[in-house]
Design a protein around this motif. Sequence first.
Motif, PDB file in Angstrom:
ATOM      1  N   UNK A 170       0.808  -1.211   0.000  1.00  0.00           N
ATOM      2  CA  UNK A 170       0.000   0.000   0.000  1.00  0.00           C
ATOM      3  C   UNK A 170       0.845   1.266   0.000  1.00  0.00           C
ATOM      4  N   UNK A 171       2.179   1.121   0.060  1.00  0.00           N
ATOM      5  CA  UNK A 171       3.076   2.269  -0.070  1.00  0.00           C
ATOM      6  C   UNK A 171       3.715   2.339  -1.454  1.00  0.00           C
ATOM      7  N   UNK A 172       3.301   1.445  -2.354  1.00  0.00           N
ATOM      8  CA  UNK A 172       3.882   1.369  -3.693  1.00  0.00           C
ATOM      9  C   UNK A 172       2.833   1.689  -4.740  1.00  0.00           C
ATOM     10  N   UNK A 173       3.281   2.257  -5.853  1.00  0.00           N
ATOM     11  CA  UNK A 173       2.393   2.702  -6.918  1.00  0.00           C
ATOM     12  C   UNK A 173       3.093   2.495  -8.252  1.00  0.00           C
ATOM     13  N   UNK A 174       2.338   2.090  -9.237  1.00  0.00           N
ATOM     14  CA  UNK A 174       2.891   1.892 -10.577  1.00  0.00           C
ATOM     15  C   UNK A 174       2.885   3.205 -11.352  1.00  0.00           C
ATOM     16  N   UNK A 175       4.061   3.599 -11.851  1.00  0.00           N
ATOM     17  CA  UNK A 175       4.206   4.777 -12.691  1.00  0.00           C
ATOM     18  C   UNK A 175       5.067   4.427 -13.897  1.00  0.00           C
ATOM     19  N   UNK A 176       4.746   5.014 -15.040  1.00  0.00           N
ATOM     20  CA  UNK A 176       5.626   4.835 -16.184  1.00  0.00           C
ATOM     21  C   UNK A 176       6.908   5.638 -15.943  1.00  0.00           C
ATOM     22  N   UNK A 177       7.947   5.318 -16.689  1.00  0.00           N
ATOM     23  CA  UNK A 177       9.234   5.960 -16.448  1.00  0.00           C
ATOM     24  C   UNK A 177       9.176   7.461 -16.718  1.00  0.00           C
ATOM     25  N   UNK A 178       8.360   7.871 -17.691  1.00  0.00           N
ATOM     26  CA  UNK A 178       8.229   9.294 -17.991  1.00  0.00           C
ATOM     27  C   UNK A 178       7.633  10.050 -16.809  1.00  0.00           C
ATOM     28  N   UNK A 179       6.515   9.571 -16.284  1.00  0.00           N
ATOM     29  CA  UNK A 179       5.871  10.226 -15.143  1.00  0.00           C
ATOM     30  C   UNK A 179       6.749  10.144 -13.899  1.00  0.00           C
ATOM     31  N   UNK A 180       7.448   9.031 -13.752  1.00  0.00           N
ATOM     32  CA  UNK A 180       8.305   8.853 -12.585  1.00  0.00           C
ATOM     33  C   UNK A 180       9.433   9.876 -12.590  1.00  0.00           C
ATOM     34  N   UNK A 181      10.067  10.081 -13.732  1.00  0.00           N
ATOM     35  CA  UNK A 181      11.150  11.072 -13.824  1.00  0.00           C
ATOM     36  C   UNK A 181      10.611  12.492 -13.624  1.00  0.00           C
ATOM     37  N   UNK A 182       9.459  12.787 -14.218  1.00  0.00           N
ATOM     38  CA  UNK A 182       8.902  14.133 -14.088  1.00  0.00           C
ATOM     39  C   UNK A 182       8.487  14.426 -12.650  1.00  0.00           C
ATOM     40  N   UNK A 183       8.019  13.405 -11.944  1.00  0.00           N
ATOM     41  CA  UNK A 183       7.634  13.619 -10.548  1.00  0.00           C
ATOM     42  C   UNK A 183       8.856  13.970  -9.696  1.00  0.00           C
ATOM     43  N   UNK A 184       9.940  13.237  -9.882  1.00  0.00           N
ATOM     44  CA  UNK A 184      11.131  13.499  -9.079  1.00  0.00           C
ATOM     45  C   UNK A 184      11.828  14.793  -9.488  1.00  0.00           C
ATOM     46  N   UNK A 185      11.553  15.292 -10.678  1.00  0.00           N
ATOM     47  CA  UNK A 185      12.083  16.589 -11.087  1.00  0.00           C
ATOM     48  C   UNK A 185      11.163  17.733 -10.675  1.00  0.00           C
ATOM     49  N   UNK A 186      10.010  17.408 -10.089  1.00  0.00           N
ATOM     50  CA  UNK A 186       9.087  18.426  -9.607  1.00  0.00           C
ATOM     51  C   UNK A 186       8.188  19.013 -10.676  1.00  0.00           C
ATOM     52  N   UNK A 187       8.067  18.349 -11.823  1.00  0.00           N
ATOM     53  CA  UNK A 187       7.256  18.894 -12.912  1.00  0.00           C
ATOM     54  C   UNK A 187       5.786  18.494 -12.798  1.00  0.00           C
ATOM     55  N   UNK A 188       5.495  17.398 -12.096  1.00  0.00           N
ATOM     56  CA  UNK A 188       4.113  16.963 -11.909  1.00  0.00           C
ATOM     57  C   UNK A 188       3.901  16.640 -10.437  1.00  0.00           C
ATOM     58  N   UNK A 189       2.652  16.627 -10.031  1.00  0.00           N
ATOM     59  CA  UNK A 189       2.290  16.243  -8.673  1.00  0.00           C
ATOM     60  C   UNK A 189       1.302  15.091  -8.736  1.00  0.00           C
ATOM     61  N   UNK A 190       1.367  14.230  -7.763  1.00  0.00           N
ATOM     62  CA  UNK A 190       0.476  13.075  -7.695  1.00  0.00           C
ATOM     63  C   UNK A 190      -0.598  13.325  -6.650  1.00  0.00           C
ATOM     64  N   UNK A 191      -1.828  13.060  -7.019  1.00  0.00           N
ATOM     65  CA  UNK A 191      -2.948  13.222  -6.083  1.00  0.00           C
ATOM     66  C   UNK A 191      -3.076  11.954  -5.250  1.00  0.00           C
ATOM     67  N   UNK A 192      -2.314  11.905  -4.189  1.00  0.00           N
ATOM     68  CA  UNK A 192      -2.260  10.709  -3.354  1.00  0.00           C
ATOM     69  C   UNK A 192      -2.598  11.064  -1.916  1.00  0.00           C
TER      70      UNK A 192
END
Length: 418
Positions: A224-246
């Motif tokens: 329940x602490x893990x989530x599937x993300x594609x590599x594009x979204x994963x990189x953009x999240x860690x670069x601060x370009x997108x936010x996840x509604x979690x």
Amino acid sequence: MLVYIINKHGRPLMSCSPGKARKLLKAGKAKVVKREPFTLQLLYGSSGYTQPVVLGVDAGSKFIGLSATTENKELFSSEVQLRTDVTELISTKRELRKTRRNRKTRYRQPRFNNRTKSKKPGWIAPTIRNRIDAHLKVIENIHKILPITAIVVETASFDIQKIRNPDISGIEYQEGEQLGFWNVREYVLFRDDHTCQHCKGKSKDHILNVHHIESRKTGGNRPDNLLTLCETCHDQYHKGKITLNLQKINGFKHQTFMGIMRNYLLKELKAKYQDVRNTFGYITKNTRIQNNLPKSHRTDAFCIAGNIRAERLPYYFLQKQMRKHNRQIHKTNPSKNGIRKLNQAPYIVEGFRLFDKVLYNNIKCFIFGRRKSGYFDLRTLSGEIIHRSAKCKELILLTARRTLLMEVKWSDAIPPIP
């Protein structure tokens, strides 16, 4: 406030009033051995008369409630705030050790036989060991000032699978959510239908990553602490370009700790003391409600002790467990020229150390920060800021730092005695 008495051999006797303690000091029949709780040692032989004293212990993962009572009076009341930074410190140490070995011994082979688990049978995690030792320490401290005849401990056991699924029963306990999967990653990908949970496949990126909602340091690798993300979204999240509604997921760290701790704590207490009993939370709750008592850790400990008709103290001791040393010598990020800055402040500044108890403008407080220039950050254990930058010449040392810091707190319903 009560004054605690020990005989000339160091054995605890019953407490006394401040007036009697003052007479003993003036007559030269006793000496002060501790400020908080205020304890005197007799300089002459005594009869050693004592009464039965029961110590109630409300065990917990964040707080400990303590209450020592006779049939007629409460003699000691305390709440202990435990450390919660052990997991983060150990994880940080592991990260630093990994990078250091990568720099210094890049080709070093892993040595699995040197690990602690393989050396010591009955090994438990350092975070749990730290909390168990804290429980044993505070109980031992009370035995040094009061003649405790019995200990009653409230421990709890939690059915975590029942909390997650109230309808679980029978063989379903052996058939967990990961039944039939090789590892957690495979299960998470299957659970999320091998689809990015952010873009739902709109990025057309077929490489999937398993993302930690909270860092592995704090949230772990539970599904329940893990989530599937594609590599594009994963990189953009860690670069601060997108936010996840979690939504933040509440784990079961404290429930798991209590389940592991209860047996270890009772076993070690019974090996050290004679009369050790166990009680449960529903009994404490029923006693508290029937007597219309407020909910707090020290009140629960008072109910656990069993002498519900005893006169309660108008004050209690707030204790906070602190770390002893900062063992990280250098900061993680070096400067541009490659020089690693020190991460440790001077041990002693103008005769004061970190977490020393001092007197500033007739206010008792603790040093929570120090500077080489001789200015200190002063606070109380409850977090109240006394002064951000007090001069060393304005401070009077009361008590040198300890692992367990202590201050007196007056109950809200009862005004302090002048």
